[in-house]
Design a protein around this motif. Structure first.
Motif, PDB file in Angstrom:
ATOM      1  N   ALA A 142       0.840  -1.210   0.000  1.00 26.92           N
ATOM      2  CA  ALA A 142       0.000   0.000   0.000  1.00 26.92           C
ATOM      3  C   ALA A 142       0.875   1.260   0.000  1.00 26.92           C
ATOM      4  O   ALA A 142       0.586   2.238  -0.710  1.00 26.92           O
ATOM      5  CB  ALA A 142      -0.902  -0.018   1.224  1.00 26.92           C
ATOM      6  N   LEU A 143       1.956   1.204   0.765  1.00 26.45           N
ATOM      7  CA  LEU A 143       2.871   2.354   0.831  1.00 26.45           C
ATOM      8  C   LEU A 143       3.574   2.547  -0.509  1.00 26.45           C
ATOM      9  O   LEU A 143       3.863   3.674  -0.920  1.00 26.45           O
ATOM     10  CB  LEU A 143       3.892   2.153   1.959  1.00 26.45           C
ATOM     11  N   ARG A 144       3.852   1.444  -1.188  1.00 27.59           N
ATOM     12  CA  ARG A 144       4.480   1.538  -2.515  1.00 27.59           C
ATOM     13  C   ARG A 144       3.574   2.305  -3.479  1.00 27.59           C
ATOM     14  O   ARG A 144       4.029   3.160  -4.230  1.00 27.59           O
ATOM     15  CB  ARG A 144       4.766   0.131  -3.060  1.00 27.59           C
ATOM     16  N   ARG A 145       2.273   1.956  -3.424  1.00 26.39           N
ATOM     17  CA  ARG A 145       1.300   2.663  -4.299  1.00 26.39           C
ATOM     18  C   ARG A 145       1.290   4.156  -3.959  1.00 26.39           C
ATOM     19  O   ARG A 145       1.240   5.013  -4.832  1.00 26.39           O
ATOM     20  CB  ARG A 145      -0.097   2.053  -4.126  1.00 26.39           C
ATOM     21  N   ALA A 150       4.888   8.334   4.086  1.00 25.82           N
ATOM     22  CA  ALA A 150       5.070   7.009   3.478  1.00 25.82           C
ATOM     23  C   ALA A 150       6.486   6.514   3.704  1.00 25.82           C
ATOM     24  O   ALA A 150       6.704   5.355   4.082  1.00 25.82           O
ATOM     25  CB  ALA A 150       4.776   7.083   1.976  1.00 25.82           C
ATOM     26  N   SER A 151       7.433   7.408   3.510  1.00 27.30           N
ATOM     27  CA  SER A 151       8.834   7.020   3.690  1.00 27.30           C
ATOM     28  C   SER A 151       9.112   6.624   5.148  1.00 27.30           C
ATOM     29  O   SER A 151       9.790   5.643   5.422  1.00 27.30           O
ATOM     30  CB  SER A 151       9.731   8.185   3.274  1.00 27.30           C
ATOM     31  N   GLY A 152       8.544   7.385   6.078  1.00 26.26           N
ATOM     32  CA  GLY A 152       8.716   7.080   7.500  1.00 26.26           C
ATOM     33  C   GLY A 152       8.144   5.717   7.849  1.00 26.26           C
ATOM     34  O   GLY A 152       8.763   4.929   8.564  1.00 26.26           O
ATOM     35  N   GLU A 153       6.946   5.430   7.299  1.00 31.97           N
ATOM     36  CA  GLU A 153       6.295   4.144   7.565  1.00 31.97           C
ATOM     37  C   GLU A 153       7.096   2.987   6.962  1.00 31.97           C
ATOM     38  O   GLU A 153       7.267   1.942   7.585  1.00 31.97           O
ATOM     39  CB  GLU A 153       4.875   4.144   6.955  1.00 31.97           C
ATOM     40  N   ILE A 154       7.592   3.221   5.739  1.00 28.04           N
ATOM     41  CA  ILE A 154       8.407   2.180   5.088  1.00 28.04           C
ATOM     42  C   ILE A 154       9.644   1.905   5.948  1.00 28.04           C
ATOM     43  O   ILE A 154      10.017   0.760   6.192  1.00 28.04           O
ATOM     44  CB  ILE A 154       8.807   2.622   3.649  1.00 28.04           C
ATOM     45  N   GLY A 208      18.968  -2.369   4.255  1.00 21.93           N
ATOM     46  CA  GLY A 208      19.357  -1.424   3.196  1.00 21.93           C
ATOM     47  C   GLY A 208      18.258  -0.410   2.921  1.00 21.93           C
ATOM     48  O   GLY A 208      18.513   0.788   2.750  1.00 21.93           O
ATOM     49  N   LEU A 209      17.020  -0.891   2.911  1.00 24.08           N
ATOM     50  CA  LEU A 209      15.878  -0.013   2.652  1.00 24.08           C
ATOM     51  C   LEU A 209      15.710   0.993   3.795  1.00 24.08           C
ATOM     52  O   LEU A 209      15.465   2.180   3.566  1.00 24.08           O
ATOM     53  CB  LEU A 209      14.603  -0.850   2.489  1.00 24.08           C
ATOM     54  N   GLU A 210      15.877   0.510   5.016  1.00 22.07           N
ATOM     55  CA  GLU A 210      15.757   1.405   6.175  1.00 22.07           C
ATOM     56  C   GLU A 210      16.802   2.521   6.085  1.00 22.07           C
ATOM     57  O   GLU A 210      16.497   3.694   6.314  1.00 22.07           O
ATOM     58  CB  GLU A 210      15.950   0.617   7.480  1.00 22.07           C
TER      59      GLU A 210
END
Lengths: 327, 121
Positions: B30-33, B44-48, B73-75
């Protein structure tokens, strides 16, 4: 051992519950936030013997929680282990400065988790046995004469800003060695003759003097970022961040000035004329990981060697033959 | 003996981890969308970052090393960006790699349930 574990991730709590069960640590209370943990600590009957705190949590984080727990008189020296994925130096510095005793990074190396908690368990048991043997020890001992065991004890001077327990300082060094040691130095400080001076004093008087020296060290080091610990007797050790410009001689002079301004005396108001000696700092950047662990001991040895050199120099300059020949 | 006890202890937590993983997967999808549409990028970035942080802390310990490394890595990407409203160009490729690894981790365990819940969603 009663353990309070705080992490906002239920999977981590489940993982720790299982991992600790393997080594027989089953008395575990879990909370998912700092506020829940503070309520639990407030309402608990028997005190906790060890805390495991995550750092990054919504609301109050694990470092703030550590500060809050350290402000509770009954938990001033209770082991607090940070369990965290935050391995950056800034987090490590803040955690230990707030009073953390140790630091475990996620993902966990289970052997390491077991080894660290076993060590903490033995420390907790040792402290319990000391209290059981003599429940009024803290009151009675402070009035008695200083014994060798008192001199050997590494005092917890956690009320002095920047000072942490010696074991915590060792753990701090081992943790920061995993990231960067650029600009990090260890430096030892000894107070020659402190032990012989206080041999016939009360434990209270001895410990008060150690705390006074720690205060003076902290005040003099203040412009620098540092953590320090008492290493037993008249010995102290500091870890300096960005210590490239630290000059042992200048620091020693400033420390002596600070102590002079404090006007320290014995209980009977006689002036206390002990003078500290500062060793040359050890740069940790080029040290091997094996040497890092011993760098606190070596820093104290450097200060002791400097004190010995000064003593020999003083005795030579006061030798009768030299005086006779005007040397 | 001790290794066996540890392995069975980890297996219990691994089951729990895999039970919770579809929830994180759906949240990240959902965050990607949201990122693709450019909606509330900062949130969104914070949630990811938060979900990636949690996964990076547990996945590798439970045997999902690649998933843990991808999450870590994503974090790092979400915390080291220079501006709150501009996301790094490589955020979506990193996120996609993590989503792929999460699906791989779930495949043998709960593929059918994941598929049905995705259809329902």
């Amino acid at each position: 051992m009663r353990i309070l574990c705080v992490d906002d991730d239920p999977i981590i709590l489940a993982l720790l519950t299982e991992v600790l069960r393997v080594i027989g640590l089953t008395n575990l209370t879990c909370c998912t936030s700092a506020s829940e943990a503070l309520d639990t600590i407030d309402q608990t009957g028997a005190p906790f013997d060890c805390f495991l705190f995550d750092i990054q949590m919504p609301g109050m984080d694990g470092i703030e929680l550590t500060s809050a727990v350290r402000n509770m008189p009954q938990y001033r020296v209770t082991p607090i282990v940070m369990i965290t994925a935050m391995s950056d130096r800034s987090y490590v510095d803040r955690a230990f400065a707030a009073g953390a005793s140790d630091y475990l990074t996620k993902p966990f190396e289970l052997g390491e988790v077991h080894a660290r908690l076993r060590l903490i368990e033995s420390l907790v048991i040792e402290r319990m046995q000391m209290d059981d043997r003599n429940p009024v020890a803290t009151v009675g001992r402070s009035l008695s004469y200083v014994a060798q065991a008192d001199m050997d004890e590494q005092l917890s001077l956690v009320d002095v800003k920047g000072f942490i327990e010696y074991l915590a300082l060792e753990n701090y060094l081992l943790q920061i060695a995993k990231s960067s040691l650029a600009g990090t130095y260890t430096v030892g400080i000894v107070v020659p003759d402190l032990e012989s001076t206080f041999r016939s004093s009360s434990v209270y008087e001895y410990k008060s003097t150690i705390a006074d020296f720690a205060e003076a060290i902290a005040k003099t080091l203040k412009p620098l970022k540092f953590l320090a610990a008492h290493a037993g007797g008249g010995k102290f050790v500091c870890v300096l961040e960005n210590g490239d410009k630290f000059k042992a001689q200048q620091f020693e002079t400033a420390l002596k000035e600070e102590l002079k301004a404090m006007d320290l005396t014995f209980a009977d108001t006689r002036p206390l004329a002990l003078k500290p000696v500062v060793g040359e700092p050890i740069a940790l950047q080029m040290e091997s990981s094996r040497n890092i662990a011993s760098s606190l001991v070596r820093a104290v040895e450097m200060a002791k060697a400097e004190a010995q050199r000064l003593r020999e120099e003083a005795s030579q300059s006061s030798s009768p033959l030299k005086r006779m020949f005007g040397q | 003996m001790k290794d066996h006890i540890i392995a069975s202890a980890l297996a219990r937590v691994r089951t729990k981890f895999l039970e919770e993983l579809p929830k994180s997967l759906h949240e990240l999808q959902a965050l990607r969308r949201q990122v693709e549409l450019g909606v509330s990028l900062k949130d969104a970035s914070g949630e990811i970052g938060l979900i990636a942080h949690r996964l990076s802390g547990t996945a590798a310990t439970l045997g999902f090393q690649d998933l843990g490394a991808a999450a870590s890595g994503l974090e790092a990407l979400t915390t080291r960006r220079t501006s709150p409203d501009i996301l790094p160009d490589d955020l979506l490729p990193h996120l996609d790699r993590l989503l792929g690894l999460m699906q791989t981790a779930l495949d043998p365990h709960d593929h059918a349930r994941l598929a049905s819940s995705q259809k329902a969603g």
